[in-house]
Scaffold this motif. Structure first.
Motif, mmCIF file in Angstrom:
data_model
loop_
_atom_site.group_PDB
_atom_site.id
_atom_site.type_symbol
_atom_site.label_atom_id
_atom_site.label_comp_id
_atom_site.label_asym_id
_atom_site.label_seq_id
_atom_site.Cartn_x
_atom_site.Cartn_y
_atom_site.Cartn_z
ATOM 1 N N GLY A 75 -38.949 26.171 -13.631
ATOM 2 C CA GLY A 75 -39.944 25.600 -12.728
ATOM 3 C C GLY A 75 -41.055 24.872 -13.466
ATOM 4 N N ALA A 76 -41.885 24.194 -12.700
ATOM 5 C CA ALA A 76 -43.030 23.494 -13.306
ATOM 6 C C ALA A 76 -43.934 24.490 -14.018
ATOM 7 N N SER A 77 -43.972 25.737 -13.513
ATOM 8 C CA SER A 77 -44.846 26.744 -14.130
ATOM 9 C C SER A 77 -44.478 26.995 -15.587
ATOM 10 N N PHE A 80 -46.377 24.808 -17.912
ATOM 11 C CA PHE A 80 -47.785 25.134 -18.198
ATOM 12 C C PHE A 80 -47.889 25.739 -19.597
ATOM 13 N N TRP A 102 -53.172 23.739 -8.675
ATOM 14 C CA TRP A 102 -52.143 23.657 -9.715
ATOM 15 C C TRP A 102 -52.752 23.306 -11.064
ATOM 16 N N ASN A 150 -50.762 14.938 -8.245
ATOM 17 C CA ASN A 150 -50.874 15.259 -6.820
ATOM 18 C C ASN A 150 -51.022 16.766 -6.668
ATOM 19 N N THR A 152 -50.578 19.626 -4.573
ATOM 20 C CA THR A 152 -49.717 19.950 -3.439
ATOM 21 C C THR A 152 -50.426 20.810 -2.385
ATOM 22 N N ASP A 173 -48.560 16.641 -14.664
ATOM 23 C CA ASP A 173 -47.744 17.436 -13.752
ATOM 24 C C ASP A 173 -47.536 16.581 -12.505
ATOM 25 N N SER A 175 -45.146 17.154 -10.178
ATOM 26 C CA SER A 175 -44.176 17.891 -9.366
ATOM 27 C C SER A 175 -44.060 17.377 -7.939
ATOM 28 N N GLN A 196 -38.195 20.925 -6.649
ATOM 29 C CA GLN A 196 -38.031 21.319 -5.239
ATOM 30 C C GLN A 196 -38.987 20.640 -4.259
ATOM 31 N N LYS A 197 -39.855 19.751 -4.741
ATOM 32 C CA LYS A 197 -40.717 18.998 -3.834
ATOM 33 C C LYS A 197 -40.076 17.645 -3.511
HETATM 34 C C1 LIG Z 1 -44.963 23.638 -6.877
HETATM 35 C C2 LIG Z 1 -45.801 23.143 -7.987
HETATM 36 C C3 LIG Z 1 -45.835 23.787 -9.229
HETATM 37 C C4 LIG Z 1 -45.067 25.082 -9.510
HETATM 38 O O1 LIG Z 1 -43.733 24.886 -9.418
HETATM 39 P P1 LIG Z 1 -42.713 26.114 -9.697
HETATM 40 O O2 LIG Z 1 -41.411 25.389 -9.706
HETATM 41 O O3 LIG Z 1 -42.861 27.068 -8.568
HETATM 42 O O4 LIG Z 1 -43.043 26.705 -11.003
HETATM 43 C C5 LIG Z 1 -46.616 23.251 -10.222
HETATM 44 N N1 LIG Z 1 -47.329 22.131 -10.027
HETATM 45 C C6 LIG Z 1 -47.326 21.473 -8.841
HETATM 46 C C7 LIG Z 1 -48.128 20.236 -8.688
HETATM 47 C C8 LIG Z 1 -46.558 21.961 -7.788
HETATM 48 O O5 LIG Z 1 -46.544 21.317 -6.612
#
Ligand SMILES: *Cc1c(COP(=O)(O)O)cnc(C)c1O
Length: 361
Positions: A75-77, A80, A102, A150, A152, A173, A175, A196-197
């Motif tokens: 994931g995006a996390s 980090f 975020w 952005n 979210t 980021d 995402s 997933q977005k």
């Molecule tokens: C959803 C989101 C994340 C976290 O994504 P995960 O896949 O749940 O780790 C991080 N940054 C942004 C901007 C997001 O929208």
């Protein structure tokens, strides 16, 4: 069946055509006798799927060869942590801009690895605008400058790309707004985005990184957290999230058929304009975000009378408008209108909102 529109912030709706194609290919991908889920990631079938996905993304965004495209997990996390682990390159400080929940998470994680200079923040008045770059205090010794294009949850979005000085790489980021508009990749050192977005299914995180930034991770960095390892192995050091890569590849092809990123931007602007104009035209609804910094992807709004929230959600659902409940930390409503949301879906939402306001005002 009535058409359902799903306004979830993520995992979010995917283009219907993509789901239909995945359905058609589910049991037997291109005569291989296998589902994509059952393929070896090193077999020729899946290798061609991954190769095509990369190539289509390169064409869509116009990514030069000295940028590596990585399909990772976590994931995006996970980014980090991976960003500071890989991009500090012997330095001890990094610049972060804090424009929402975020960004705040990215900052918290980066603090485990370096001294974070928060160059600008809109936390004090509740993340409802983006501080102009003339108010930022950048550290000349920073290894990189990180921001979130952005937010979210808060619904604020950069409509501009920050300037980074002295060759300090810009890290973003993206995402929740990647591929929603044209993107000048050469302005960035590294871009990451959870899928997933706006890209595909959960389980995949996309990283696009300039080659020269790789190869000097912090001592002790786990192998799997070293970008260079993934770049050298074409994201096949270990088993990648194969099915998520496949679906995301179908989304890239779908985006090309829509006319590419410039065409997506036009549609996304039309959708966002329609929804914000409707919210602003009545005091029954309210969007707290400064007009110039409003997100085209995630539209948070409240009802003047929060006692009507449950009724609003219930009636929306009866009308086929799903997952409009706002994030638990913000309350109210949030309509996420990513690439896959057709204009028709937003038109239907606006018609419902107008009728609801007329009835309960
Ligand atoms: C959803 C989101 C994340 C976290 O994504 P995960 O896949 O749940 O780790 C991080 N940054 C942004 C901007 C997001 O929208």
């Amino acid at each position: 069946m009535e058409t359902i529109y799903n306004f979830s912030a993520g995992p979010a709706m995917l283009p219907k055509e993509v789901l239909q194609q995945a359905h058609d290919e589910m049991l037997d991908w291109h005569g291989s006798g296998m589902s994509v889920m059952e393929m070896s990631h090193r077999g020729k079938e899946f290798m061609s799927i991954a190769e095509n996905a990369q190539q289509d993304l390169r064409e869509l965004v116009n990514i030069p060869q000295h940028y590596k495209i990585l399909f990772l997990q976590g994931g995006a996390s996970s980014q980090f942590a991976m960003v500071p682990m890989n991009l500090l390159r012997g330095k001890t400080k990094a610049d972060y801009v804090n424009t929402g929940q975020w960004s705040a998470k990215a900052i918290e994680e980066a603090r485990r690895y370096c001294t974070v200079n928060v160059a600008a923040s809109s936390a004090e008045i509740g993340f409802i605008y983006i501080p102009g770059q003339n108010q930022w205090h950048l550290d000349p010794e920073a290894a990189y400058l990180h921001y979130t294009s952005n937010e979210t949850i808060d619904g604020v979005e950069f409509q501009w790309i920050p300037e980074s000085r002295d060759n300090i790489p810009l890290v973003v980021d993206m995402s929740s707004d990647i591929l929603s508009r044209p993107l000048d990749i050469t302005r960035f050192g590294l871009i990451y985005a959870g899928a997933q977005k706006n890209l595909g299914p959960a389980g995949l995180v996309l990283v696009i990184v300039r080659e020269d930034l790789l190869g000097t991770p912090l001592p002790g960095t786990p192998t799997l957290f070293d970008y260079q390892v993934h770049a050298r192995n074409n994201s096949m050091y270990n088993t990648p999230p194969t099915y998520a890569i496949y679906i995301t590849g179908l989304v890239f092809k779908w985006l090309k058929r829509q006319g590419g990123l410039a065409a997506m931007e036009k549609i996304n602007l039309a959708k966002a304009d329609l929804l914000y104009r409707s919210i602003d035209s009545t005091d029954f609804y309210h969007c707290p975000v400064a007009k110039a910094d409003r997100s085209r992807m995630n539209v948070p709004f409240t009802l003047k009378n929060p006692a009507l929230d449950d009724e609003f959600l219930k009636q929306a659902e009866m009308n086929g408008l799903l997952q409009l409940k706002g994030h638990r930390s913000v309350g109210g409503m949030r309509a996420s209108i990513y690439n896959a949301m057709p204009l028709k879906g937003v038109e239907k939402l606006v018609a419902f909102m107008n009728a609801f306001a007329d009835r309960y005002a």
